[in-house]
Design a protein around this motif. Structure first.
Motif, mmCIF file in Angstrom:
data_model
loop_
_atom_site.group_PDB
_atom_site.id
_atom_site.type_symbol
_atom_site.label_atom_id
_atom_site.label_comp_id
_atom_site.label_asym_id
_atom_site.label_seq_id
_atom_site.Cartn_x
_atom_site.Cartn_y
_atom_site.Cartn_z
ATOM 1 N N GLY A 109 0.806 -1.225 0.000
ATOM 2 C CA GLY A 109 0.000 0.000 0.000
ATOM 3 C C GLY A 109 0.829 1.260 0.000
ATOM 4 N N GLY A 110 2.157 1.122 -0.058
ATOM 5 C CA GLY A 110 3.032 2.295 -0.047
ATOM 6 C C GLY A 110 2.989 3.031 1.278
ATOM 7 N N ILE A 111 2.751 2.292 2.359
ATOM 8 C CA ILE A 111 2.614 2.904 3.680
ATOM 9 C C ILE A 111 3.972 3.104 4.334
ATOM 10 C CG2 ILE A 111 1.583 2.672 5.972
ATOM 11 C CD1 ILE A 111 -0.415 3.038 3.639
ATOM 12 N N THR A 112 4.229 4.329 4.762
ATOM 13 C CA THR A 112 5.489 4.649 5.443
ATOM 14 C C THR A 112 5.275 5.144 6.868
ATOM 15 O OG1 THR A 112 5.440 6.898 4.515
ATOM 16 C CG2 THR A 112 6.672 5.219 3.281
ATOM 17 N N THR A 113 4.001 5.331 7.250
ATOM 18 C CA THR A 113 3.665 5.802 8.606
ATOM 19 C C THR A 113 2.470 5.004 9.129
ATOM 20 O OG1 THR A 113 4.426 8.060 8.158
ATOM 21 C CG2 THR A 113 2.913 7.773 10.007
ATOM 22 N N VAL A 114 2.551 4.600 10.396
ATOM 23 C CA VAL A 114 1.407 3.932 11.020
ATOM 24 C C VAL A 114 1.025 4.683 12.293
ATOM 25 C CG1 VAL A 114 1.782 1.626 10.091
ATOM 26 C CG2 VAL A 114 2.985 2.293 12.164
ATOM 27 N N VAL A 115 -0.273 4.851 12.502
ATOM 28 C CA VAL A 115 -0.790 5.395 13.749
ATOM 29 C C VAL A 115 -1.212 4.180 14.563
ATOM 30 C CG1 VAL A 115 -2.520 6.855 14.848
ATOM 31 C CG2 VAL A 115 -1.570 7.503 12.613
ATOM 32 N N VAL A 116 -0.546 3.960 15.698
ATOM 33 C CA VAL A 116 -0.727 2.718 16.446
ATOM 34 C C VAL A 116 -1.618 2.934 17.664
ATOM 35 C CG1 VAL A 116 0.445 0.766 17.524
ATOM 36 C CG2 VAL A 116 1.601 2.047 15.711
ATOM 37 N N ALA A 160 4.706 -1.006 17.535
ATOM 38 C CA ALA A 160 5.274 0.317 17.233
ATOM 39 C C ALA A 160 6.794 0.241 17.134
ATOM 40 C CB ALA A 160 4.861 1.319 18.299
ATOM 41 N N SER A 161 7.416 -0.466 18.063
ATOM 42 C CA SER A 161 8.878 -0.607 18.043
ATOM 43 C C SER A 161 9.329 -1.360 16.804
ATOM 44 C CB SER A 161 9.358 -1.345 19.297
ATOM 45 O OG SER A 161 9.065 -0.619 20.463
ATOM 46 N N SER A 162 8.605 -2.415 16.463
ATOM 47 C CA SER A 162 8.955 -3.209 15.296
ATOM 48 C C SER A 162 8.814 -2.400 14.010
ATOM 49 C CB SER A 162 8.062 -4.447 15.239
ATOM 50 O OG SER A 162 8.562 -5.410 14.352
ATOM 51 N N ALA A 163 7.787 -1.575 13.957
ATOM 52 C CA ALA A 163 7.625 -0.694 12.796
ATOM 53 C C ALA A 163 8.796 0.271 12.700
ATOM 54 C CB ALA A 163 6.309 0.074 12.908
ATOM 55 N N ALA A 164 9.147 0.891 13.825
ATOM 56 C CA ALA A 164 10.230 1.874 13.846
ATOM 57 C C ALA A 164 11.551 1.262 13.406
ATOM 58 C CB ALA A 164 10.358 2.464 15.247
ATOM 59 N N ILE A 165 11.833 0.061 13.876
ATOM 60 C CA ILE A 165 13.079 -0.611 13.501
ATOM 61 C C ILE A 165 13.112 -0.900 12.005
ATOM 62 C CG2 ILE A 165 14.345 -2.800 13.765
ATOM 63 C CD1 ILE A 165 13.497 -2.748 16.723
ATOM 64 N N ARG A 166 11.942 -1.094 11.413
ATOM 65 C CA ARG A 166 11.854 -1.344 9.972
ATOM 66 C C ARG A 166 11.895 -0.053 9.159
ATOM 67 N NH1 ARG A 166 9.397 -5.732 12.262
ATOM 68 N NH2 ARG A 166 9.378 -7.672 11.031
ATOM 69 N N GLY A 167 12.009 1.079 9.838
ATOM 70 C CA GLY A 167 12.061 2.354 9.136
ATOM 71 C C GLY A 167 10.696 2.949 8.861
ATOM 72 N N ILE A 168 9.667 2.375 9.475
ATOM 73 C CA ILE A 168 8.302 2.905 9.327
ATOM 74 C C ILE A 168 8.023 3.822 10.512
ATOM 75 C CG2 ILE A 168 5.853 2.304 9.216
ATOM 76 C CD1 ILE A 168 6.776 -0.489 8.209
ATOM 77 N N THR A 176 16.123 2.781 22.677
ATOM 78 C CA THR A 176 17.272 2.873 21.786
ATOM 79 C C THR A 176 16.959 3.763 20.587
ATOM 80 O OG1 THR A 176 18.752 1.573 20.368
ATOM 81 C CG2 THR A 176 16.509 0.763 20.628
ATOM 82 N N ALA A 177 17.980 4.395 20.037
ATOM 83 C CA ALA A 177 17.785 5.343 18.939
ATOM 84 C C ALA A 177 17.134 4.703 17.723
ATOM 85 C CB ALA A 177 19.124 5.958 18.540
ATOM 86 N N SER A 178 17.354 3.412 17.503
ATOM 87 C CA SER A 178 16.757 2.746 16.350
ATOM 88 C C SER A 178 15.236 2.722 16.442
ATOM 89 C CB SER A 178 17.289 1.313 16.226
ATOM 90 O OG SER A 178 16.969 0.557 17.375
ATOM 91 N N VAL A 179 14.706 2.917 17.650
ATOM 92 C CA VAL A 179 13.259 2.992 17.850
ATOM 93 C C VAL A 179 12.812 4.448 17.942
ATOM 94 C CG1 VAL A 179 11.350 2.511 19.446
ATOM 95 C CG2 VAL A 179 13.059 0.730 18.964
ATOM 96 N N THR A 180 13.415 5.216 18.832
ATOM 97 C CA THR A 180 12.924 6.566 19.117
ATOM 98 C C THR A 180 12.993 7.517 17.924
ATOM 99 O OG1 THR A 180 15.108 7.220 19.974
ATOM 100 C CG2 THR A 180 13.522 6.358 21.558
ATOM 101 N N ARG A 181 13.948 7.299 17.027
ATOM 102 C CA ARG A 181 14.048 8.222 15.897
ATOM 103 C C ARG A 181 12.866 8.106 14.937
ATOM 104 N NH1 ARG A 181 19.359 5.246 13.564
ATOM 105 N NH2 ARG A 181 18.391 3.364 12.698
ATOM 106 N N ASN A 182 12.127 6.989 15.030
ATOM 107 C CA ASN A 182 10.975 6.794 14.154
ATOM 108 C C ASN A 182 9.657 6.724 14.911
ATOM 109 O OD1 ASN A 182 12.172 6.747 11.563
ATOM 110 N ND2 ASN A 182 12.910 4.675 11.891
#
Length: 223
Positions: free
Chosen positions: A149-156, A169-177, A205-211
């Motif tokens: 679906g070309g989704i790059t953002t999720v509202v959780v 939410a963390s798993s999405a962030a780690i995937r760059g979403i 961790t930054a890999s989560v919080t940045r996204n």
């Protein structure tokens, strides 16, 4: 004296150094508790995270409504889930009005749990549905649904906060979403779990919080 054991020799050197330090007034190293449970009652609860506005693009975003079915979101199982329903409903109405993708979740099929959310958040045939454990990316086609679906953002949103919301939410962030998490759209059996989830998503961790964006439902704009 001859010393043939090198480890014993190192011990003599360390002991001599310690004796020398004490003689110079350095004293022994301070004692630090080995386990957090030893100082549990001394730890202060951190300040609440700052909630910031979030604007999401309906074309590239999806609203996730996780595990909010009648058996998990009621006044007995999770009392704090009940007041989240109108907040999530408001986001759902906005998402539908803007043509934004909506995806629901439930537990594993083998658990024979319900798949329909509470009536106020009724699912439509065109909405997505995934089944899985706390991390809804695990053993499901959620990632494929988002990519297709070309989704790059999720509202959780959903329950429980310390389970499906935190891990998805963390798993999405780690995937760059990018994960936008409204604190009034998540709930748990214990309010401390909600507090912990908000803190963790903001301070992990930054890999989560940045996204991750920690916000409130009325601070989210869908355009």
């Amino acid at each position: 004296m001859k010393v043939h054991n090198p480890l014993f020799a190192l011990g003599l050197v360390a002991a001599a150094a310690s004796t020398s330090a004490c003689a110079q007034g350095a004293g022994p190293a301070p004692s630090i508790p080995a386990a957090v449970t030893d100082v549990w009652s001394d730890i202060k609860i951190p300040a609440a995270p700052e909630l910031v506005p979030a604007t999401v693009d309906a074309k590239t975003s999806a609203l996730l409504i996780l595990d909010m079915y009648p058996t998990s979101c009621n006044a007995t199982a999770r009392p704090s889930c009940v007041p989240t329903i109108p907040r999530v409903r408001s986001l759902l109405d906005q998402a539908r009005a803007k043509g934004m993708k909506v995806i629901y979740s439930a537990g594993y099929t083998s658990l024979n749990g319900p798949t329909d959310p509470v009536p106020e958040l009724a699912r439509r045939p065109e909405d997505g549905l995934v089944r899985g454990p706390a991390d809804k990316f695990y053993s499901s086609d959620l990632e494929k649904l988002l990519k297709d679906g070309g989704i790059t953002t999720v509202v959780v949103t959903g329950t429980s906060a310390d389970g499906t919301v935190l891990y998805t939410a963390s798993s999405a962030a780690i995937r760059g979403i990018k994960a936008v998490v409204p604190v009034d759209g998540m709930s748990s059996k214990d309010r401390f779990a909600e507090l912990y989830t908000a803190w963790h998503l903001k301070n992990s961790t930054a890999s989560v919080t940045r996204n991750v964006v920690v916000t409130r439902s009325d601070l989210i704009t869908i355009r």
